[in-house]
Structures are given as C-alpha cells and as structure tokens.
Write an enzyme that holds these catalytic residues in place. Structure first.
Site, short mmCIF file in Angstrom:
data_model
loop_
_atom_site.label_atom_id
_atom_site.label_comp_id
_atom_site.label_asym_id
_atom_site.label_seq_id
_atom_site.Cartn_x
_atom_site.Cartn_y
_atom_site.Cartn_z
CB CYS A 84 2.94 -25.38 27.84
SG CYS A 84 2.25 -26.54 26.67
CG ASP A 85 5.19 -19.82 30.89
OD1 ASP A 85 6.24 -20.23 31.40
OD2 ASP A 85 4.49 -18.92 31.39
CB SER A 86 0.34 -22.26 33.00
OG SER A 86 0.06 -23.27 32.07
N GLY A 121 0.19 -20.57 27.37
CA GLY A 121 0.76 -20.42 26.04
C GLY A 121 1.29 -21.76 25.55
#
Length: 214
Positions: A84-86, A121
């Site tokens: 994930c990426d925030s 994501g």
C-alpha cells in the site's frame, strides 16, 4: 494455507490485518519514493498512489522470488503479497510523510478546519510455485475533516513526533484522532489499508479472504 506477506513497515497496517484475522509476514521494500514520484510527471493523484503501491509490490515479489530466503518458502509456493501507499490530497497537491517538524507544522496550519482526501493505493500479487501469476492494483479515497485547532495544539502534537512518520502528518488511530472532526468513507484506508478493497483485490487474483483467516 496461503501465506500472506505485508510489504510495509507500518505497524498500523499490520495491526489492522491482525485484528481482521490475518497473520502476515512482513517484508519492507527498499524504494526511493520521491524519485518514483518525480518520474511520474503530471499524472492523476489516484494513479500516483496506485503506481507506488504496485512498485512496492514488484520490489517485494522480486526479493521473495530471487533471494531464496527459507523464511519465505511457503510464500513462494502459495502466497499473496499486499502493498500500500498513502498520501493526502489537499488543494490539488499530494503530500506524504513530512519528516521534519517545520513541514508538519506548516501542513497542519494549512489543513486545520478544512477537508482533505486521504488516498491509499493497494496492490495484491499472487504467488504460485515460485512465480508471480497475477497482480492487481487500485486505490481508495476517504475524506478527512480536520479540526480547527489552534497553533499551540499543533505545536504540541508535532512535538510528540507522531505526525512526522505518517502520510498527511496525522493519524486516525493515534494522538491525531483527537484533532479530527471525523471522516467520510473507509476508516481502515485512513489507517493504512482498506479491508473491503483488499478483499476485492484478493478475489480478483483467486483468493477468498475467509481462507486466510487464522
């Protein structure tokens, strides 16, 4: 049983998964995220976080499949990799971790009393018999309503060090939760990983999340 690998150093993401019945192994991707963002140019914010999540997934999968670490033998045979990426979207600008107190203070003074969008994501990669056989990615957007806090409160929050290490300079499940009026959308995504979206992505690579419950 299918082995779950979480490609993230975030204790919050690991906690969300554990509380939801999964017991993931953890492997951290070694990526220069700032360089990747610069290479992307002017693409849509949602695409930025999705591509970053996918890049992390590719790095983790490459590490698992190439180094022969016996600790990940089960994952190579039958596994899924979650990455994930925030980032926070406000005024058309994406921001990740502030890293320094000055940046965190400036961001909070701009965010207070306003609403931003926390974009996360997600990427799910399926491993079978020593190969990556499927990979899917998407994003989740959640509105975050920031409280109109005063300068002294911002300074004290930044002094704790918490906002320096998290996307958007705030948490929902920590001290930052005191400084939010609420959210509209998926709270898990704000913490770091959306369970509904992850369930959907798992299904797309042929994995029923109930089979992963421990």
């Amino acid at each position: 049983m299918t082995t779950v690998v979480l490609g993230s150093a975030s204790p919050a993401r690991r906690r969300v998964l554990r509380d939801a019945g999964l017991s993931p192994q953890v492997l951290i991707a070694d990526l220069d995220e700032d360089a990747l963002i610069d290479e992307m140019g002017g693409i849509a914010p949602a695409e930025v976080v999705t591509r970053l999540a996918r890049a992390k997934g590719e790095a983790i999968v490459s590490s698992i499949l190439s180094d022969g670490d016996p600790g990940f033998a089960d994952a190579r045979a039958d596994g899924v990799v979650l990455t994930c990426d925030s980032m926070l979207l406000l005024d058309g600008e994406l921001s990740g971790k502030p890293h320094s107190p000055d940046v965190a203070v400036a961001r909070w003074r701009r965010m207070r009393g306003r609403t931003g969008h926390l974009l996360t994501g997600h990427c799910v990669t399926r491993l079978r018999d020593g190969a990556a056989v499927a990979s899917v990615a998407d994003h989740k957007s959640t509105q975050v309503h920031f409280s109109d806090v005063d300068d002294a409160t911002i300074d004290r929050y930044v002094a704790t060090g918490e906002p320096l290490k998290v996307a958007g300079a705030f948490t929902l499940d920590g001290l930052g939760g005191w400084l939010l009026d609420g959210i509209t959308g998926d709270p898990g995504s704000v913490i770091g990983i959306s369970l509904p979206l992850t369930r959907q992505l798992l299904a797309r690579v042929g994995v029923d999340v109930t089979d992963l419950w421990t």
